[in-house]
Each structure stands twice: as C-alpha cells, then as structure tokens.
Design a protein around this motif. Structure first.
Motif, PDB file in Angstrom:
ATOM      1  N   MET A   1      -8.158 -15.482  -1.774  1.00  0.00           N
ATOM      2  CA  MET A   1      -6.731 -15.681  -2.000  1.00  0.00           C
ATOM      3  C   MET A   1      -5.909 -14.410  -1.806  1.00  0.00           C
ATOM      4  N   HIS A   2      -6.592 -13.259  -1.825  1.00  0.00           N
ATOM      5  CA  HIS A   2      -5.829 -12.027  -1.603  1.00  0.00           C
ATOM      6  C   HIS A   2      -5.501 -11.839  -0.127  1.00  0.00           C
ATOM      7  N   GLU A   3      -5.967 -12.767   0.727  1.00  0.00           N
ATOM      8  CA  GLU A   3      -5.699 -12.654   2.159  1.00  0.00           C
ATOM      9  C   GLU A   3      -4.208 -12.706   2.474  1.00  0.00           C
ATOM     10  N   MET A   4      -3.434 -13.407   1.623  1.00  0.00           N
ATOM     11  CA  MET A   4      -1.995 -13.455   1.876  1.00  0.00           C
ATOM     12  C   MET A   4      -1.376 -12.061   1.712  1.00  0.00           C
ATOM     13  N   SER A   5      -1.810 -11.329   0.674  1.00  0.00           N
ATOM     14  CA  SER A   5      -1.255  -9.965   0.546  1.00  0.00           C
ATOM     15  C   SER A   5      -1.746  -9.063   1.674  1.00  0.00           C
ATOM     16  N   LEU A   6      -2.999  -9.280   2.116  1.00  0.00           N
ATOM     17  CA  LEU A   6      -3.484  -8.486   3.251  1.00  0.00           C
ATOM     18  C   LEU A   6      -2.649  -8.782   4.490  1.00  0.00           C
ATOM     19  N   ALA A   7      -2.349 -10.078   4.719  1.00  0.00           N
ATOM     20  CA  ALA A   7      -1.556 -10.458   5.900  1.00  0.00           C
ATOM     21  C   ALA A   7      -0.180  -9.793   5.840  1.00  0.00           C
ATOM     22  N   GLN A   8       0.400  -9.747   4.658  1.00  0.00           N
ATOM     23  CA  GLN A   8       1.708  -9.111   4.515  1.00  0.00           C
ATOM     24  C   GLN A   8       1.614  -7.609   4.819  1.00  0.00           C
ATOM     25  N   ASN A   9       0.554  -6.970   4.308  1.00  0.00           N
ATOM     26  CA  ASN A   9       0.356  -5.537   4.602  1.00  0.00           C
ATOM     27  C   ASN A   9       0.217  -5.298   6.106  1.00  0.00           C
ATOM     28  N   ILE A  10      -0.540  -6.175   6.753  1.00  0.00           N
ATOM     29  CA  ILE A  10      -0.764  -6.023   8.202  1.00  0.00           C
ATOM     30  C   ILE A  10       0.576  -6.098   8.942  1.00  0.00           C
ATOM     31  N   ASP A  12       3.586  -5.521   7.720  1.00  0.00           N
ATOM     32  CA  ASP A  12       4.430  -4.365   7.387  1.00  0.00           C
ATOM     33  C   ASP A  12       4.056  -3.164   8.248  1.00  0.00           C
ATOM     34  N   ILE A  13       2.731  -2.918   8.344  1.00  0.00           N
ATOM     35  CA  ILE A  13       2.265  -1.763   9.117  1.00  0.00           C
ATOM     36  C   ILE A  13       2.590  -1.954  10.599  1.00  0.00           C
ATOM     37  N   ALA A  14       2.325  -3.157  11.122  1.00  0.00           N
ATOM     38  CA  ALA A  14       2.542  -3.414  12.551  1.00  0.00           C
ATOM     39  C   ALA A  14       4.021  -3.250  12.904  1.00  0.00           C
ATOM     40  N   ARG A  15       4.891  -3.786  12.052  1.00  0.00           N
ATOM     41  CA  ARG A  15       6.332  -3.707  12.358  1.00  0.00           C
ATOM     42  C   ARG A  15       6.843  -2.279  12.267  1.00  0.00           C
ATOM     43  N   GLN A  16       6.250  -1.518  11.358  1.00  0.00           N
ATOM     44  CA  GLN A  16       6.641  -0.113  11.248  1.00  0.00           C
ATOM     45  C   GLN A  16       6.247   0.655  12.515  1.00  0.00           C
ATOM     46  N   GLU A  17       5.016   0.410  13.009  1.00  0.00           N
ATOM     47  CA  GLU A  17       4.563   1.078  14.238  1.00  0.00           C
ATOM     48  C   GLU A  17       5.471   0.709  15.408  1.00  0.00           C
ATOM     49  N   LEU A  18       5.862  -0.560  15.488  1.00  0.00           N
ATOM     50  CA  LEU A  18       6.721  -1.004  16.591  1.00  0.00           C
ATOM     51  C   LEU A  18       8.104  -0.366  16.495  1.00  0.00           C
ATOM     52  N   ALA A  19       8.654  -0.372  15.276  1.00  0.00           N
ATOM     53  CA  ALA A  19      10.008   0.154  15.094  1.00  0.00           C
ATOM     54  C   ALA A  19      10.070   1.628  15.496  1.00  0.00           C
ATOM     55  N   GLU A  20       8.989   2.369  15.199  1.00  0.00           N
ATOM     56  CA  GLU A  20       8.972   3.792  15.555  1.00  0.00           C
ATOM     57  C   GLU A  20       9.009   4.015  17.062  1.00  0.00           C
ATOM     58  N   ARG A  21       8.638   2.970  17.825  1.00  0.00           N
ATOM     59  CA  ARG A  21       8.611   3.097  19.281  1.00  0.00           C
ATOM     60  C   ARG A  21       9.704   2.272  19.950  1.00  0.00           C
ATOM     61  N   GLY A  22      10.617   1.807  19.162  1.00  0.00           N
ATOM     62  CA  GLY A  22      11.758   1.065  19.712  1.00  0.00           C
ATOM     63  C   GLY A  22      11.448  -0.363  20.149  1.00  0.00           C
TER      64      GLY A  22
ATOM     65  N   ALA B  12      -1.095   1.149   1.657  1.00  0.00           N
ATOM     66  CA  ALA B  12       0.012   1.226   0.699  1.00  0.00           C
ATOM     67  C   ALA B  12      -0.543   1.192  -0.722  1.00  0.00           C
ATOM     68  N   ASN B  13      -1.528   0.295  -0.928  1.00  0.00           N
ATOM     69  CA  ASN B  13      -2.143   0.203  -2.250  1.00  0.00           C
ATOM     70  C   ASN B  13      -2.879   1.492  -2.607  1.00  0.00           C
ATOM     71  N   GLU B  14      -3.579   2.052  -1.621  1.00  0.00           N
ATOM     72  CA  GLU B  14      -4.386   3.237  -1.917  1.00  0.00           C
ATOM     73  C   GLU B  14      -3.529   4.476  -2.169  1.00  0.00           C
ATOM     74  N   ASN B  94       0.369  -1.020  -7.638  1.00  0.00           N
ATOM     75  CA  ASN B  94       1.797  -1.054  -7.916  1.00  0.00           C
ATOM     76  C   ASN B  94       2.072  -1.702  -9.274  1.00  0.00           C
ATOM     77  N   MET B  95       1.365  -2.783  -9.563  1.00  0.00           N
ATOM     78  CA  MET B  95       1.525  -3.449 -10.867  1.00  0.00           C
ATOM     79  C   MET B  95       1.085  -2.520 -11.984  1.00  0.00           C
ATOM     80  N   VAL B  96      -0.019  -1.811 -11.758  1.00  0.00           N
ATOM     81  CA  VAL B  96      -0.517  -0.902 -12.790  1.00  0.00           C
ATOM     82  C   VAL B  96       0.483   0.233 -13.011  1.00  0.00           C
ATOM     83  N   ALA B  97       1.059   0.748 -11.915  1.00  0.00           N
ATOM     84  CA  ALA B  97       2.047   1.829 -12.041  1.00  0.00           C
ATOM     85  C   ALA B  97       3.219   1.376 -12.906  1.00  0.00           C
ATOM     86  N   THR B  98       3.675   0.163 -12.695  1.00  0.00           N
ATOM     87  CA  THR B  98       4.786  -0.369 -13.487  1.00  0.00           C
ATOM     88  C   THR B  98       4.382  -0.506 -14.952  1.00  0.00           C
ATOM     89  N   ALA B  99       3.162  -0.993 -15.176  1.00  0.00           N
ATOM     90  CA  ALA B  99       2.693  -1.182 -16.549  1.00  0.00           C
ATOM     91  C   ALA B  99       2.573   0.155 -17.287  1.00  0.00           C
TER      92      ALA B  99
END
Lengths: 117, 217
Positions: A1-10, A12-22, B12-14, B94-99
């Motif tokens: 179930m933590h895959e959704m947060s991993l997908a969001q992290n992926i 975020d990182i990908a969009r940041q890399e793209l934005a840095e290159r226009g 980000a977490n690390e 991040n949650m732990v930092a807030t706590a």
C-alpha cells in the motif's frame, strides 16, 4: 500500500528533473528496483497511472528493471548473487555457509532515467 | 529528451530522516514494527511502567484511526503523541518530525516510535531511529522472518512475544530464530511475555546498554 506514496515521490523527482531542463511534459520514467526493495510492481504501476490520470503527462510510461541480489557471505566473505529474493536463502557457493549474508545490492529503488519534451 | 539520473525514490524521506536523527542525537530512538496484534502497545506499557524510575521515556504512536493506544501509553505517565495516518500504512520521517514538535526532547532519554501494524511498508521508511525493533508473537507463523526478510535484515533486535502461549500453539521458536539469524547474524533476540513478565529483563538490559552507548545531546 505504500506504493502510492512511492509513485508520488517518483513523479515529484521526475518533474523536478524536467523543470530544471525546461521540459514541460513527462513522457517516461525508468526505475531500477531491487529484489528486496519490498515494492509490489503492479501496485506501483497502478498508483502511477492513477496519479497521472487527467494530467498532461497521462501517457507517460513507467519502465521497471529488477536488479538481482548481490550478497557477501557471512563466513568467508565471497560475493555472489542470484535472481529474485529467494537467492537470499542460498548457501554460499564457495564455503556452503547459509547464515548472515550481507546484502550488497537489492534493497534499492532508484530512478535511472527521466524522459520528457 | 532522455535524462539519465540516479536518484533514490525515497530521498525526500531520507533527507528528512537525517534531520530528525540530528534533533534526536541525545535520545535513544527505537522504531517498533510488527503485524497488528503482536503486542507493540503491551510491550510499551510494560517497559514504560517497569523502567519509569530509570529513564524518561516518550512515545510517538502511529495509528490508522483511533487514539486508543496513545491513551494506554499516556496512562503510564510517559509523554505520548498520537499520529493518525488516516488509513496510511506506515509512518514516515515527515510525520515523526511534526510529532517531535509536541515533545520536550530535553526531558527524554528513550523515544519509542510505535509504527502502524504492518510488516512490509514501515520497513522502507527511515524515521530517524537508531534501530528498528521487530516484534513477532507466537500466535503468528514461525516463518514470518522468511516471508518478510527486509525487516529482519534491518532490525537491531527481534522480540518474540506471548511465550506464555507456547504450550497451546505450534510455533517453533528455534525455526523463527534460525530464519532470523540467517538474515542478520547480529540480531539480538528476546523471548518474553508481556502478560506474565517472563523474559522482560533481557530486553531491559539491552535497552540499558543501548542507552549507555548513545551520547547525551
């Protein structure tokens, strides 16, 4: 179930890399995923699709290559490897030891390429 | 355009975990991970009561919805902060930092982070702890270390709880130990019962040793 947060992290990182290159649109991401990373690949793909739905990046592809385990024997220090996480339970090919192999590679989850236009 | 990079998906977490670790440089911090019902809260209740004269202890309670566990912990007199993950399967740094903002860290020797009951997801997310503690109970399968290797590979200690029930279940402690040590030859293992107190002294000695090894802030 933590895959959704991993997908969001992926994303975020990908969009940041793209934005840095226009670049403005994401077309693909390549991941390297260790056999012991604890990631359910189908859930990760699902999370990625859900997060992209209705955005300009909707068609972006997610490529995932699984990296095999690299282990160091707990007794003689020999390095060996194998496919899938079951390799963790294999005896050392040099001395036969089964205990305490150190995982050198196989826990990581890395983005190795981002594609955009 | 293809951009080759090497970036950790969990960076980000690390990064945040490193900041948490810096704030906790004088506090022994342990991240308790188990499946639901293995006895994380019972272990805390016992530990907080039995060692209240020796250490100043605090707890960050991760829970899906309720604050039942935080109330059980607060009843022992320890500082307790509740994090409700609203269905989320793990705590992150991040949650732990807030706590931490809600705790007076200058008055804490040992901080326990009680993670959400789950043997998979919490393992991936570094919360800034000194060690992860894996808790298993003998009413579960003795093959848990085999099925969830990453936790046992990374943990500093494993607790086998509910040993008072061993005569009534088929749990093979030797088998669980063997699998766990195959994954982690330095793993400290404690067999105990939070119900009748058997075996707790070994766990307490380990806590005393770890506290002594940790510098004061």
């Amino acid at each position: 179930m933590h895959e959704m947060s991993l997908a969001q992290n992926i994303l975020d990182i990908a969009r940041q890399e793209l934005a840095e290159r226009g670049c403005t649109r994401l077309t693909g991401v390549r991941l390297r995923c260790g056999a012991l990373a604890g990631v359910e690949v189908s859930s990760l793909r699902f999370g990625f699709e859900v997060l992209l739905q209705g955005t300009p990046d909707e068609a972006a592809r997610l490529e995932i290559e699984e990296t095999p385990l690299r282990l160091r024997c707990g007794a003689c220090g020999a390095e060996f490897g194998g496919e899938g996480r079951l390799a963790l339970w294999e005896p050392c090919p040099r001395c036969g030891e089964q205990l305490g192999h150190e995982v050198l590679q196989g826990k990581e989850l890395h983005i190795v390429a981002v594609e955009g236009v | 355009m293809q951009i080759p990079v090497v970036r950790n998906v969990l960076e980000a977490n690390e990064k945040m975990a490193a900041q948490v670790r810096e704030r906790l440089r004088g506090v022994l911090t342990l991240n308790l991970i188990s499946s639901p019902g293995a006895g994380k809260t019972s272990l805390l209740e016992r530990t907080l009561r039995d060692l209240s004269g020796e250490f100043r202890m605090a707890v960050i309670e991760g829970d899906l919805q309720t604050d039942n566990d935080a109330r059980r912990v607060a009843a022992t007199g320890a500082q307790a902060v509740q994090i409700n993950t609203d269905g989320g399967c793990h705590l992150d740094s991040n949650m732990v930092a807030t706590a931490l903002d809600a705790l007076d860290l200058s008055r804490v020797d040992i901080l326990f982070i009680e993670n959400v009951g789950n043997l998979v997801c919490p393992v991936e997310f570094d919360c800034g702890e000194d060690a992860k503690i894996a808790i298993l109970s003998v009413t579960e399968g003795d093959d848990k270390p085999e099925k969830y290797p990453l936790l046992f590979n990374l943990a500093g200690a494993m607790i086998l709880n509910k040993i008072d029930l061993l005569p009534h279940v088929d749990f093979d402690t030797a088998r669980a130990r063997a699998f766990a040590t195959r994954l982690n030859k330095n793993l400290a293992i404690f067999e105990l019962s939070c119900r009748n107190g058997e075996g707790l002294e070994g766990w307490y000695d380990w806590l005393r040793r770890k506290r002594a090894e940790k510098p004061r802030g």
